[in-house]
Write a protein that holds these residues in place. Structure first.
Motif, short mmCIF file in Angstrom:
data_model
loop_
_atom_site.label_atom_id
_atom_site.label_comp_id
_atom_site.label_asym_id
_atom_site.label_seq_id
_atom_site.Cartn_x
_atom_site.Cartn_y
_atom_site.Cartn_z
N GLY A 130 0.86 -1.19 -0.06
CA GLY A 130 0.15 0.11 -0.01
C GLY A 130 1.05 1.22 0.07
N VAL A 131 1.71 0.94 0.72
CA VAL A 131 2.88 2.64 0.97
C VAL A 131 3.54 2.48 -0.52
N ASN A 132 4.19 1.69 -0.94
CA ASN A 132 5.02 1.77 -2.11
C ASN A 132 4.29 1.83 -3.43
N ILE A 133 3.19 1.17 -3.58
CA ILE A 133 2.39 1.20 -4.76
C ILE A 133 1.86 2.74 -5.09
N THR A 134 1.30 3.16 -3.82
CA THR A 134 0.85 4.48 -3.73
C THR A 134 1.82 5.48 -4.04
N ALA A 135 3.12 5.31 -3.43
CA ALA A 135 3.92 6.27 -3.85
C ALA A 135 4.69 6.41 -5.12
N TRP A 136 4.64 5.18 -5.64
CA TRP A 136 5.32 4.88 -7.00
C TRP A 136 4.27 5.51 -8.12
N VAL A 137 2.94 5.21 -7.99
CA VAL A 137 2.21 5.53 -9.17
C VAL A 137 2.01 7.22 -9.02
N LEU A 138 1.89 7.62 -7.98
CA LEU A 138 1.73 9.24 -7.72
C LEU A 138 3.05 9.88 -8.31
N VAL B 282 16.02 10.97 -13.01
CA VAL B 282 16.62 10.12 -11.91
C VAL B 282 15.59 9.69 -10.94
N ASN B 283 14.55 10.60 -10.66
CA ASN B 283 13.59 9.80 -9.69
C ASN B 283 12.80 8.83 -10.08
N MET B 284 12.54 8.60 -11.40
CA MET B 284 11.90 7.54 -11.78
C MET B 284 12.86 6.40 -12.20
N ILE B 285 13.99 6.72 -12.39
CA ILE B 285 15.18 5.44 -12.48
C ILE B 285 15.21 4.71 -11.18
N MET B 286 15.02 5.67 -10.07
CA MET B 286 15.06 4.96 -8.62
C MET B 286 13.88 4.32 -8.40
N LEU C 81 2.36 20.13 -7.23
CA LEU C 81 2.99 18.86 -7.66
C LEU C 81 4.04 18.35 -6.91
N THR C 82 4.87 19.48 -6.21
CA THR C 82 6.17 19.03 -5.55
C THR C 82 5.90 18.58 -4.30
N LEU C 83 4.51 19.12 -3.64
CA LEU C 83 3.94 18.76 -2.41
C LEU C 83 3.80 17.18 -2.45
N ILE C 84 3.12 16.81 -3.62
CA ILE C 84 2.95 15.33 -3.86
C ILE C 84 3.91 14.46 -3.75
N LEU C 85 5.00 14.91 -4.47
CA LEU C 85 6.43 14.19 -4.54
C LEU C 85 7.09 13.91 -3.03
N THR C 86 6.96 15.21 -2.45
CA THR C 86 7.72 15.26 -1.20
C THR C 86 6.90 14.39 -0.08
N ALA C 87 5.57 14.20 -0.32
CA ALA C 87 4.58 13.55 0.83
C ALA C 87 5.10 12.09 0.54
N THR C 88 4.79 11.67 -0.67
CA THR C 88 5.19 10.23 -0.95
C THR C 88 6.49 9.63 -0.55
N SER C 89 7.61 10.76 -0.81
CA SER C 89 8.89 10.27 -0.53
C SER C 89 8.86 10.17 0.93
N LEU C 90 8.53 11.18 1.77
CA LEU C 90 8.28 11.07 3.21
C LEU C 90 7.62 9.53 3.65
N LEU C 91 6.84 9.42 3.04
CA LEU C 91 5.91 8.13 3.34
C LEU C 91 6.87 6.99 3.23
N GLN C 92 7.38 6.93 2.14
CA GLN C 92 8.37 5.72 2.09
C GLN C 92 9.52 5.92 3.21
N LEU C 93 10.06 7.12 3.31
CA LEU C 93 10.87 7.27 4.29
C LEU C 93 10.71 6.68 5.76
#
Length: 217
Positions: free
Chosen positions: A11-19, A64-68, A115-127
């Motif tokens: 749930g954490v990873n798939i949500t973060a990757w898709v967004l 780089v983010n997409m490759i990671m 847009l950057t808020l979504i990226l930051t929030a999903t990255s923090l979720l994975q963190l």
């Protein structure tokens, strides 16, 4: 080969990757449109260098983010992702998108802020998820990481004993001279027409022989 079958939450990873993939595609399209606009409009000619650098930097960060993310998907699917690498990847993405989010807030760019808020929030979720896994691993309560030993081709073979000839191998101490089998003695052929009489002891019949000495009356 090492395997890391850690309990990564889908749930954490798939949500973060898709967004993140969706937002990265939008940012790529926006950067490409900005480059086209700078090259085709003379109005932005004095700022063309600045816009070109900003668009190129954003394209590089997005790629780089997409490759990671692709690397994370492959390693987790093949159970080769250690929690330390997962946490490191999440830290890098959180730091980069956090800095860009702060810059967007300063420039008051509403669309970029969203847009950057979504990226930051999903990255923090994975963190956070990665930090929990690393903490559990250090405490010894994390299950799933193990090492898969490679196959030993000599498994199941008995150890050769010194001095004992082994089947299928050349043994210099063993004579290889061919020896014919020892002949078996055959019985004597029968004598046709004559049969040897069997020896039988002669009985004395109560008589005895006198010696040759002279007898005196």
């Amino acid at each position: 080969m090492a395997t890391y079958d850690y309990p990564y939450k889908k749930g954490v990873n798939i949500t973060a990757w898709v967004l993140q993939f969706l937002v990265c595609i939008i940012l790529l399209a926006a950067s490409a449109w900005l480059l086209w606009l700078v090259n085709s409009q003379d109005v932005l000619e004095q700022y063309s260098g600045l816009f070109t650098v900003a668009a190129g930097l954003q394209i590089a960060i997005v790629l780089v983010n997409m490759i990671m993310n692709i690397i994370e998907i492959i390693l987790i699917a093949k159970k080769r992702m250690p929690v330390e690498l997962y946490l490191t990847s999440a830290c890098i993405k959180s730091a980069v998108w956090g800095i860009i989010f702060i810059l967007d807030v300063i420039t008051l760019s509403v669309i970029s802020i969203i847009l950057t808020l979504i990226l930051t929030a999903t990255s923090l979720l994975q963190l956070i998820h990665g930090a929990i896994l690393v903490h559990r691993k250090r405490r010894g309560t994390l299950r799933g990481g193990k090492y898969a030993p490679t196959e030993n081709p000599s498994a199941g073979l008995t150890e050769a004993q010194y001095g004992v000839p082994q089947a299928g191998y050349y043994n210099p101490g063993v004579s290889t001279e061919y020896k014919s089998p020892s002949p078996v003695p055959s019985p004597a052929p029968p004598q046709y027409g004559y049969t040897a009489p069997a020896y039988a002891p002669q009985a004395t019949g109560g008589s005895y022989e006198l010696d040759s000495r002279p007898q005196h009356a």
